[in-house]
Write a protein that holds these residues in place. Structure first.
Motif, PDB file in Angstrom:
ATOM      1  N   GLY A 127     -15.025  -6.736 -14.144  1.00  9.07           N
ATOM      2  CA  GLY A 127     -15.319  -8.120 -14.458  1.00  9.07           C
ATOM      3  C   GLY A 127     -14.131  -8.911 -14.954  1.00  9.07           C
ATOM      4  N   THR A 128     -12.929  -8.344 -14.847  1.00  6.36           N
ATOM      5  CA  THR A 128     -11.723  -9.031 -15.298  1.00  6.36           C
ATOM      6  C   THR A 128     -11.157  -9.892 -14.175  1.00  6.36           C
ATOM      7  N   PRO A 129     -10.924 -11.188 -14.398  1.00  3.72           N
ATOM      8  CA  PRO A 129     -10.325 -12.030 -13.359  1.00  3.72           C
ATOM      9  C   PRO A 129      -8.961 -11.485 -12.955  1.00  3.72           C
ATOM     10  N   THR A 130      -8.698 -11.479 -11.666  1.00  5.89           N
ATOM     11  CA  THR A 130      -7.413 -10.959 -11.187  1.00  5.89           C
ATOM     12  C   THR A 130      -6.272 -11.892 -11.584  1.00  5.89           C
ATOM     13  N   GLN A 131      -5.064 -11.361 -11.568  1.00  3.23           N
ATOM     14  CA  GLN A 131      -3.897 -12.102 -12.010  1.00  3.23           C
ATOM     15  C   GLN A 131      -2.645 -11.544 -11.349  1.00  3.23           C
ATOM     16  N   ARG A 132      -1.517 -12.148 -11.669  1.00  2.00           N
ATOM     17  CA  ARG A 132      -0.225 -11.693 -11.160  1.00  2.00           C
ATOM     18  C   ARG A 132       0.496 -10.947 -12.272  1.00  2.00           C
ATOM     19  N   THR A 133       0.778  -9.660 -12.050  1.00  2.00           N
ATOM     20  CA  THR A 133       1.406  -8.816 -13.058  1.00  2.00           C
ATOM     21  C   THR A 133       2.720  -8.264 -12.534  1.00  2.00           C
ATOM     22  N   VAL A 134       3.815  -8.589 -13.192  1.00  2.00           N
ATOM     23  CA  VAL A 134       5.120  -8.054 -12.810  1.00  2.00           C
ATOM     24  C   VAL A 134       5.260  -6.660 -13.416  1.00  2.00           C
ATOM     25  N   LEU A 135       5.460  -5.654 -12.571  1.00  2.00           N
ATOM     26  CA  LEU A 135       5.591  -4.271 -13.019  1.00  2.00           C
ATOM     27  C   LEU A 135       7.062  -3.850 -13.117  1.00  2.00           C
ATOM     28  N   ILE A 136       7.818  -4.160 -12.074  1.00  2.00           N
ATOM     29  CA  ILE A 136       9.256  -3.882 -12.058  1.00  2.00           C
ATOM     30  C   ILE A 136       9.957  -5.170 -11.654  1.00  2.00           C
ATOM     31  N   GLU A 137      10.955  -5.587 -12.421  1.00  2.00           N
ATOM     32  CA  GLU A 137      11.680  -6.829 -12.144  1.00  2.00           C
ATOM     33  C   GLU A 137      13.170  -6.534 -12.046  1.00  2.00           C
ATOM     34  N   ASP A 138      13.733  -6.779 -10.859  1.00  2.00           N
ATOM     35  CA  ASP A 138      15.155  -6.509 -10.616  1.00  2.00           C
ATOM     36  C   ASP A 138      15.530  -5.097 -11.038  1.00  2.00           C
ATOM     37  N   GLU A 179      18.568  -2.921  -8.436  1.00  2.00           N
ATOM     38  CA  GLU A 179      18.362  -4.323  -8.839  1.00  2.00           C
ATOM     39  C   GLU A 179      17.752  -5.154  -7.715  1.00  2.00           C
ATOM     40  N   LEU A 180      17.700  -4.611  -6.520  1.00  2.00           N
ATOM     41  CA  LEU A 180      17.078  -5.321  -5.399  1.00  2.00           C
ATOM     42  C   LEU A 180      15.556  -5.161  -5.386  1.00  2.00           C
ATOM     43  N   CYS A 181      15.040  -4.339  -6.291  1.00  2.00           N
ATOM     44  CA  CYS A 181      13.609  -3.997  -6.276  1.00  2.00           C
ATOM     45  C   CYS A 181      12.840  -4.759  -7.340  1.00  2.00           C
ATOM     46  N   THR A 182      11.836  -5.530  -6.909  1.00  2.00           N
ATOM     47  CA  THR A 182      10.866  -6.165  -7.800  1.00  2.00           C
ATOM     48  C   THR A 182       9.470  -5.828  -7.283  1.00  2.00           C
ATOM     49  N   VAL A 183       8.616  -5.315  -8.151  1.00  2.00           N
ATOM     50  CA  VAL A 183       7.266  -4.901  -7.773  1.00  2.00           C
ATOM     51  C   VAL A 183       6.261  -5.745  -8.555  1.00  2.00           C
ATOM     52  N   VAL A 184       5.361  -6.424  -7.840  1.00  2.00           N
ATOM     53  CA  VAL A 184       4.363  -7.296  -8.447  1.00  2.00           C
ATOM     54  C   VAL A 184       2.980  -6.885  -7.968  1.00  2.00           C
ATOM     55  N   ASP A 185       2.057  -6.720  -8.894  1.00  2.00           N
ATOM     56  CA  ASP A 185       0.652  -6.475  -8.561  1.00  2.00           C
ATOM     57  C   ASP A 185      -0.074  -7.817  -8.634  1.00  2.00           C
ATOM     58  N   ASP A 186      -0.409  -8.379  -7.475  1.00  2.00           N
ATOM     59  CA  ASP A 186      -0.980  -9.725  -7.421  1.00  2.00           C
ATOM     60  C   ASP A 186      -2.295  -9.700  -6.657  1.00  2.00           C
ATOM     61  N   GLU A 242       1.053   4.057  -3.102  1.00  2.00           N
ATOM     62  CA  GLU A 242       0.865   5.499  -2.986  1.00  2.00           C
ATOM     63  C   GLU A 242       2.103   6.262  -3.436  1.00  2.00           C
ATOM     64  N   ALA A 243       3.264   5.635  -3.328  1.00  2.00           N
ATOM     65  CA  ALA A 243       4.509   6.305  -3.731  1.00  2.00           C
ATOM     66  C   ALA A 243       4.697   6.292  -5.242  1.00  2.00           C
ATOM     67  N   ILE A 244       4.512   5.112  -5.891  1.00  2.00           N
ATOM     68  CA  ILE A 244       4.767   5.014  -7.329  1.00  2.00           C
ATOM     69  C   ILE A 244       3.665   4.297  -8.101  1.00  2.00           C
ATOM     70  N   GLY A 245       2.711   3.678  -7.386  1.00  2.00           N
ATOM     71  CA  GLY A 245       1.717   2.846  -8.054  1.00  2.00           C
ATOM     72  C   GLY A 245       0.865   3.597  -9.063  1.00  2.00           C
ATOM     73  N   HIS A 246       0.436   4.809  -8.710  1.00  2.00           N
ATOM     74  CA  HIS A 246      -0.398   5.560  -9.649  1.00  2.00           C
ATOM     75  C   HIS A 246       0.377   5.887 -10.920  1.00  2.00           C
ATOM     76  N   GLY A 247       1.672   6.081 -10.788  1.00  2.00           N
ATOM     77  CA  GLY A 247       2.494   6.338 -11.965  1.00  2.00           C
ATOM     78  C   GLY A 247       2.655   5.135 -12.860  1.00  2.00           C
ATOM     79  N   LEU A 248       2.296   3.955 -12.370  1.00  2.00           N
ATOM     80  CA  LEU A 248       2.367   2.731 -13.159  1.00  2.00           C
ATOM     81  C   LEU A 248       1.023   2.352 -13.770  1.00  2.00           C
ATOM     82  N   ILE A 299       0.841  -1.200   0.000  1.00  2.00           N
ATOM     83  CA  ILE A 299       0.000   0.000   0.000  1.00  2.00           C
ATOM     84  C   ILE A 299       0.874   1.246   0.000  1.00  2.00           C
ATOM     85  N   LEU A 300       1.923   1.237   0.824  1.00  2.00           N
ATOM     86  CA  LEU A 300       2.845   2.379   0.846  1.00  2.00           C
ATOM     87  C   LEU A 300       3.507   2.550  -0.518  1.00  2.00           C
ATOM     88  N   LEU A 301       3.892   1.429  -1.113  1.00  2.00           N
ATOM     89  CA  LEU A 301       4.537   1.468  -2.424  1.00  2.00           C
ATOM     90  C   LEU A 301       3.569   1.992  -3.486  1.00  2.00           C
TER      91      LEU A 301
END
Length: 309
Positions: free
Chosen positions: A267-278, A244-251, A215-221, A211-213
């Motif tokens: 109505g879209t089934p939820t899923q796992r979406t990688v936004l930032i990887e390493d 490179e230590l940062c990976t952000v996933v919307d799951d 509000e910090a960058i999520g809207h920009g994604l 949630i903190l993440l």
């Protein structure tokens, strides 16, 4: 709460809204047909019915007990990159027609351009919050007994305890989404267990710190900001945007977690979406409109639509 919510296994959101408000499948088809009458690309109706129950114990006595309901329906019309939206909290066919007309005026005609391709959601793939029975089935006496147990526990914990205030809050939400493409999806969403409240020493990791993440960058994604090129992440897919230590996933598919949903508000089934990887930006979060305009796949998000109430 209505008794029809009690048996989750046999529960049908479409039948529920028909029973409660007299809105049949034929009514939905006719209203959505009128929504598409002015060269719209897509239209949908979002129904919501929410029940909230609260019991409060103060100084060993029940000082408050209440049950409340709220409901509403929103009509949305998409025409190219324009969105028209209107809602009512009085669910009738007449008000649905009025909401559709208002949404059409907002979106208005867009000329003779070819319609955008609107992705169609698959059937729900999971049931992330199976509840054996509704809280409406639990007798009030048992709920009060739980609060009385908490009262006794707190008083025994320390002789300095002189006053105890305990409360129980329960909520169920029923949603139904009907689209101009002919599909209808619904879900029964019980309120998950809330986070404990107390002073803690934290080591941030996966889960609630998201949630903190966000509000910090999520809207920009989110795709709309990037489509308009107003985000710091616009046009940067494949670039390094973090350590490179940062990976952000919307799951949204983690069972029994607050924030997980079987389907989002479109109505879209939820899923796992990688936004930032390493540290490398891999993608954005796409709702139905922006996915169609950008030619991308839907990613599902609970923020796809504001609540209609």
């Amino acid at each position: 709460m209505d008794k029809s919510l009690a048996n989750r296994a046999a529960f049908s959101p479409a039948a529920f809204f028909d029973e409660q408000f007299g809105v049949t499948a034929r009514d939905l088809d006719q209203v959505l047909g009128r929504a598409m009458a002015r060269q719209a690309d897509y239209a949908d109706l979002f129904f919501e019915y929410r029940t909230h129950e609260q019991v409060r114990l103060e100084e060993g006595l029940v000082k408050h007990a209440s049950v409340s309901t709220a409901n509403g329906v929103g009509a949305r019309v998409l025409a190219e990159d324009k969105t028209g939206y209107a809602f009512t909290d009085d669910v009738t066919i007449q008000n649905l027609d009025s909401a559709v007309r208002t949404a059409n005026v907002i979106a208005h005609d867009r000329g003779t351009d070819s319609p955008a391709r609107i992705p169609v959601p698959a059937a729900p793939r999971h049931d992330l919050y199976p509840v054996p029975r509704s809280f409406s089935e639990v007798p009030l006496e048992r709920k009060i007994g739980l609060l009385e147990d908490l009262d006794r526990f707190a008083r025994k914990a320390d002789p300095r305890v002189k006053g105890v205030f305990a409360s129980l809050s329960l909520e169920n939400k029923v949603i139904l989404i009907a689209s101009s493409q002919g599909w209808v999806l619904g879900d029964l969403q019980p309120w998950a267990v809330a986070t404990p409240r107390a002073p803690w020493t934290w080591s941030l990791g996966p889960g609630w710190p998201g949630i903190l993440l966000h509000e910090a960058i999520g809207h920009g994604l989110e795709a709309d900001f990037n489509r308009r090129k107003t985000s710091a992440f616009s046009g940067r897919i494949g670039e390094r945007v973090a350590t490179e230590l940062c990976t952000v996933v919307d799951d949204g598919t983690i069972p029994r977690r607050r924030g997980s949903l079987n389907v989002d508000d479109e109505g879209t089934p939820t899923q796992r979406t990688v936004l930032i990887e390493d540290g490398i930006l891999r993608g954005y979060m796409h709702d139905r409109l922006n996915a169609s305009l950008l030619g991308m796949e839907l990613t599902a998000t609970a923020a796809a639509r504001a609540t209609p109430m």
